[in-house]
Scaffold this motif. Structure first.
Motif, short mmCIF file in Angstrom:
data_model
loop_
_atom_site.label_atom_id
_atom_site.label_comp_id
_atom_site.label_asym_id
_atom_site.label_seq_id
_atom_site.Cartn_x
_atom_site.Cartn_y
_atom_site.Cartn_z
N ALA A 139 11.24 -63.47 -30.91
CA ALA A 139 11.88 -63.71 -29.61
C ALA A 139 11.02 -64.48 -28.64
O ALA A 139 11.45 -64.74 -27.52
CB ALA A 139 12.25 -62.37 -28.98
N GLN A 140 9.82 -64.88 -29.04
CA GLN A 140 8.89 -65.46 -28.08
C GLN A 140 9.41 -66.77 -27.49
O GLN A 140 9.42 -66.95 -26.27
CB GLN A 140 7.53 -65.70 -28.76
CG GLN A 140 6.38 -65.80 -27.78
CD GLN A 140 5.05 -65.61 -28.47
OE1 GLN A 140 4.89 -65.95 -29.63
NE2 GLN A 140 4.07 -65.09 -27.74
N ARG B 96 13.37 -49.25 -31.90
CA ARG B 96 12.09 -48.70 -32.35
C ARG B 96 10.93 -49.63 -31.98
O ARG B 96 9.86 -49.17 -31.57
CB ARG B 96 12.11 -48.47 -33.87
CG ARG B 96 13.07 -47.38 -34.31
CD ARG B 96 13.17 -47.33 -35.83
NE ARG B 96 14.21 -46.38 -36.25
CZ ARG B 96 14.00 -45.11 -36.54
NH1 ARG B 96 12.78 -44.62 -36.49
NH2 ARG B 96 14.98 -44.33 -36.91
N LEU B 97 11.15 -50.94 -32.13
CA LEU B 97 10.11 -51.89 -31.76
C LEU B 97 9.83 -51.86 -30.26
O LEU B 97 8.68 -51.87 -29.83
CB LEU B 97 10.52 -53.30 -32.19
CG LEU B 97 10.27 -53.68 -33.64
CD1 LEU B 97 11.05 -54.93 -34.01
CD2 LEU B 97 8.79 -53.90 -33.89
N VAL B 98 10.90 -51.83 -29.47
CA VAL B 98 10.73 -51.80 -28.02
C VAL B 98 10.00 -50.53 -27.59
O VAL B 98 9.20 -50.53 -26.65
CB VAL B 98 12.10 -51.91 -27.31
CG1 VAL B 98 11.99 -51.62 -25.82
CG2 VAL B 98 12.69 -53.30 -27.53
N ALA B 99 10.25 -49.44 -28.29
CA ALA B 99 9.60 -48.17 -27.94
C ALA B 99 8.09 -48.23 -28.13
O ALA B 99 7.37 -47.42 -27.54
CB ALA B 99 10.19 -47.03 -28.78
N ALA C 83 1.71 -51.40 -28.38
CA ALA C 83 1.43 -52.81 -28.62
C ALA C 83 1.71 -53.63 -27.37
O ALA C 83 2.64 -53.31 -26.61
CB ALA C 83 2.28 -53.32 -29.78
N PRO C 84 0.95 -54.70 -27.11
CA PRO C 84 1.26 -55.60 -25.99
C PRO C 84 2.64 -56.21 -26.17
O PRO C 84 3.09 -56.44 -27.30
CB PRO C 84 0.16 -56.66 -26.08
CG PRO C 84 -0.93 -56.03 -26.89
CD PRO C 84 -0.26 -55.10 -27.85
N TRP C 85 3.30 -56.50 -25.05
CA TRP C 85 4.67 -57.04 -25.12
C TRP C 85 4.71 -58.41 -25.79
O TRP C 85 5.70 -58.78 -26.40
CB TRP C 85 5.29 -57.08 -23.74
CG TRP C 85 5.76 -55.74 -23.30
CD1 TRP C 85 5.20 -54.91 -22.38
CD2 TRP C 85 6.90 -55.04 -23.81
NE1 TRP C 85 5.91 -53.74 -22.28
CE2 TRP C 85 6.96 -53.79 -23.14
CE3 TRP C 85 7.87 -55.33 -24.77
CZ2 TRP C 85 7.96 -52.85 -23.39
CZ3 TRP C 85 8.86 -54.40 -25.03
CH2 TRP C 85 8.90 -53.17 -24.35
N SER C 86 3.64 -59.19 -25.66
CA SER C 86 3.61 -60.49 -26.33
C SER C 86 3.68 -60.31 -27.85
O SER C 86 4.32 -61.11 -28.56
CB SER C 86 2.34 -61.25 -25.94
OG SER C 86 1.18 -60.49 -26.30
N ASP D 119 7.96 -56.23 -17.76
CA ASP D 119 9.34 -55.84 -17.44
C ASP D 119 10.34 -56.88 -17.92
O ASP D 119 11.41 -56.53 -18.44
CB ASP D 119 9.49 -55.64 -15.92
CG ASP D 119 8.79 -54.39 -15.44
OD1 ASP D 119 8.32 -53.61 -16.29
OD2 ASP D 119 8.72 -54.18 -14.21
N ARG D 120 10.02 -58.17 -17.77
CA ARG D 120 10.92 -59.22 -18.23
C ARG D 120 11.07 -59.19 -19.75
O ARG D 120 12.17 -59.36 -20.27
CB ARG D 120 10.39 -60.59 -17.79
CG ARG D 120 10.56 -60.91 -16.31
CD ARG D 120 9.84 -62.20 -15.95
NE ARG D 120 10.00 -62.53 -14.56
CZ ARG D 120 10.88 -63.39 -14.08
NH1 ARG D 120 11.72 -63.98 -14.90
NH2 ARG D 120 10.96 -63.65 -12.78
N ALA D 121 9.95 -58.97 -20.46
CA ALA D 121 10.01 -58.92 -21.93
C ALA D 121 10.86 -57.74 -22.40
O ALA D 121 11.70 -57.88 -23.31
CB ALA D 121 8.60 -58.84 -22.50
N ALA D 122 10.65 -56.58 -21.80
CA ALA D 122 11.43 -55.40 -22.19
C ALA D 122 12.91 -55.60 -21.89
O ALA D 122 13.77 -55.28 -22.72
CB ALA D 122 10.90 -54.18 -21.45
#
Length: 308
Positions: A190-191, A167-170, A179-182, A205-208
């Motif tokens: 996970a930062q 849900r968060l990734v979506a 929301a921004p991936w950061s 793409d790397r964050a996802a």
């Protein structure tokens, strides 16, 4: 193990993780609105309530409305208050199986959270929920024997974690309120892990890919699905299956995990919202299969007076 005890343990794991996951989802919205003053609060709030949490709203929606529904509403099982209440009720039913430290951790958490009362959602509320959820999970891992009881608790936790991370990734990077991936990385805790594994190279793409496919980060979708499969295998009766897998829950989880893990990363990222919906559907199907196989589905037997 009695089915009612197994079911309570399963839902203790799910509800504790649900409180944590809901706090992270609300925190994504909070940080998004703070970091981007131009963000559309109504649209972003509607996305969290309707698209992510399945709670459609009517009329203009604000962050305070999201807080009232997802943080303080006791009657809704997806809210933080509702999740802590349900976790405590299930812990009370399985009191004889839990360690004393685990029961006290859950009971204390509910009473302290209940004492906060309703109000404006702040970072203090959300960070406290995350800390208490981590504390409860840590107490369970360190004070319970890693037997069937622990397996059911961790199974529930892993399924809920896979669902909540999906849900968060979506929410990440979607046009019109995403929301921004950061922000998504930070809300998943996970930062730092991401920066270390990617040597500081941050891209969408790397964050996802990290949050979905990383095999070593405990909140990634693949890691959580793998953990759930392992708990199901540990719970299953000792028998060797030479052909196929008879456990429907393992089949559902294994199918979605392998479809992510062995698919080209670029293909997963290109179709990310649909893939995350498939993860949520698989978790729901697996949960239903677990309930059918292990938990009592009919009415509880009761004693009646003998008729003369």
């Amino acid at each position: 193990m009695l089915s009612r005890i197994a079911e309570s343990l399963f839902w203790i794991g799910r509800y504790t993780e649900r409180a944590d996951g809901t706090a992270r989802i609300v925190d994504v919205l909070r940080l998004q609105l703070l970091e981007d003053p131009a963000a559309d609060e109504d649209q972003a709030s509607r996305m969290v309530l309707s698209v992510i949490m399945g709670m459609p709203s009517e009329g203009p929606t604000t962050f305070d409305d999201v807080g009232a529904s997802l943080v303080f509403e006791r009657s809704h099982p997806s809210s933080i208050t509702g999740a802590w209440f349900s976790a405590r009720e299930n812990a009370r039913r399985a009191r004889e199986t839990l360690s004393t430290e685990l029961w006290e951790g859950i009971n204390t958490t509910w009473h302290r959270w209940h004492g906060f009362g309703r109000g404006i959602v702040t970072d203090r509320h959300l960070s406290w929920v995350r800390e208490r959820a981590a504390l409860v999970s840590g107490i369970a891992d360190s004070t319970m024997s890693h037997d069937e009881a622990w397996d059911f608790l961790v199974l529930g936790r892993s399924l809920e974690r896979a669902d909540m991370t999906a849900r968060l990734v979506a929410t990440g990077g979607l046009p019109g309120g995403g929301a921004p991936w950061s922000v998504v990385l930070a809300s998943c805790g996970a930062q730092q892990a991401f920066m270390r594994s990617q040597r500081g190279l941050l891209s969408d793409d790397r964050a996802a890919a990290f949050l979905v496919l990383d095999r070593e980060f405990p909140r990634s979708v693949v890691f959580s699905l793998t953990e759930a499969e392992q708990r199901l295998q540990a719970i299953a009766p000792p028998q060797e299956e030479r052909i196929g897998v008879s456990d429907e829950a393992r089949r559902q989880l294994g199918r979605i995990r392998t479809s992510l893990e062995y698919r080209a990363t670029a293909d997963v990222i290109a179709d990310l919202p649909a893939q995350m919906l498939r993860v949520q559907s698989a978790v729901t199907a697996a949960s239903s299969a677990i309930a059918t196989r292990y938990f009592q589905s009919g009415p509880l037997p009761t004693w009646t007076k003998d008729r003369i």
